[in-house]
Design an enzyme around this catalytic site. Sequence first.
Site, PDB file in Angstrom:
ATOM      1  N   GLU A  25     -20.040  26.790  32.644  1.00 42.00           N
ATOM      2  CA  GLU A  25     -19.516  26.304  31.354  1.00 42.00           C
ATOM      3  C   GLU A  25     -19.915  24.847  31.119  1.00 42.00           C
ATOM      4  O   GLU A  25     -20.322  24.461  30.018  1.00 42.00           O
ATOM      5  CB  GLU A  25     -17.991  26.463  31.376  1.00 42.00           C
ATOM      6  CG  GLU A  25     -17.289  25.834  30.200  1.00 42.00           C
ATOM      7  CD  GLU A  25     -15.826  26.268  30.080  1.00 42.00           C
ATOM      8  OE1 GLU A  25     -15.440  27.286  30.702  1.00 42.00           O
ATOM      9  OE2 GLU A  25     -15.064  25.601  29.373  1.00 42.00           O
ATOM     10  N   GLY A  79     -22.842   4.301   4.086  1.00 39.91           N
ATOM     11  CA  GLY A  79     -21.790   5.032   3.366  1.00 39.91           C
ATOM     12  C   GLY A  79     -22.076   6.522   3.285  1.00 39.91           C
ATOM     13  O   GLY A  79     -21.156   7.345   3.346  1.00 39.91           O
TER      14      GLY A  79
END
Length: 397
Positions: free
Chosen positions: A254, A352
């Site tokens: 995992e 932004g």
Amino acid sequence: MNTHIANTPSRSVYFGEEHELLRDQIRRFVDEEVKPHALQWEQDGMVPRAVLRKMGELGFFGIRYSEEYGGSDMDTLATVVLAEELGRSTFSGVAITVLVHTDMASVHLYNSDSVELKRRFMPDVIAGRKIVAVGVTEPGAGSDVKGIRTTARRDGDSYILNGSKLFITNGVHADLYCVAALSNPDARPSQRMSMFLVEKGTPGFRVGRALDKQGWRSSDTAELLFEDCRIPASNLLGQEGQGFYAIMRNFQNERIVIGAMAMGEAQAAIEITLDWVTQRQAFGEPLWSKQTIRQRMAMLASRVEAGKQLVYHAAWLVARGIDATKEVSMVKAYCGELVNEVMYACLQFHGGMGYMRESTIERMSRDARVQSIGGGATEVMLEEVAKRMTGSSGSKR
Ligand SMILES: Cc1cc2nc3c(=O)[nH]c(=O)nc-3n(C[C@H](O)[C@H](O)[C@H](O)COP(=O)(O)OP(=O)(O)OC[C@H]3O[C@@H](n4cnc5c(N)ncnc54)[C@H](O)[C@@H]3O)c2cc1C
């Protein structure tokens, strides 16, 4: 358009031709079948079953499993290819849906010695006809696996499960659940738990609620409840009392997979941001002309390359049956943190626009956050590394 996404094979000593063919096949699938649709799946909170089915038919779910069940019997590095390419898709919710099924949940069935259960379910798992989830974490126990409270009481030919599980990926839509529960509560902590297979629809088992997450929006995550849930005793996965060891063993796979996925995401973020900073003008020139941006990007690219090679090396060790707990823990700690650092910088360089929901980097930043938490938090992984640095675990290397 991402002009910097190079379609060249990975230049690494670890991969052979079969890995590169697999990489090409997965990359094509991602480009054609994932990227054009996955924004909708983010809205839906799930990956459509038809898509998972198709991945099964293409063999992506049986990479590591034996031909006897319909798999292709490849090695850990093939899994790394799958995880890296799904990470590169920029849709980590899709990646985790698949990778929990292939490499975190179904491994509990496949790696057990429960031959009858494997014969019964593995062909459907590999074909994508049945999707698998794994339930270890509970409201009171995550990092501390030994702290789970769900019980499995033997009653004749059955076990009766009681308790709950939290944050379970594929929890809402899975068909099969590999569940950890205390079968021997009076034994030593490491020998108290066992893994069980629970089928959807078993009386006493239900999905409590679907959970609303910051990222991985196309992956479904749930709370599971077991209330006098009676399952056949033959649904015990492996040996009674050996569940903790099975969980720890399967964690190795995992953690490599999460590391590979994280490095795929980081590469994609750097490529996307490179496109942005070479085109975006500020103060009369492209952002790329600013040395500070160029150099930060170059350093991140260097660290991602290092992270990738660490993932490959750990996978290579595991594929050879060499104990790589230290390296795998390093992978999980290093890559889980690095992917977040990459996302932070890449979003920053988007200005932004990076804060807008419409930008890819915004979604990727939200997705990355959990990767220093799930599957072994950074601090827990660093303890594993530290133990092995002093030799207190017996493997000073
Ligand atoms: C989106 C998502 C999907 C998940 N999917 C699954 C799934 O499919 N199946 C499943 O079983 N679980 C799943 N999990 C659970 C996940 O593995 C756990 O959240 C994780 O192991 C951390 O456990 P916890 O949340 O209980 O945090 P805690 O164990 O309470 O830890 C909280 C924080 O404390 C710190 N900490 C913990 N231990 C130590 C220590 N020893 N030393 C120093 N600091 C420490 C770490 O910063 C950690 O993040 C998922 C979680 C998320 C968020």
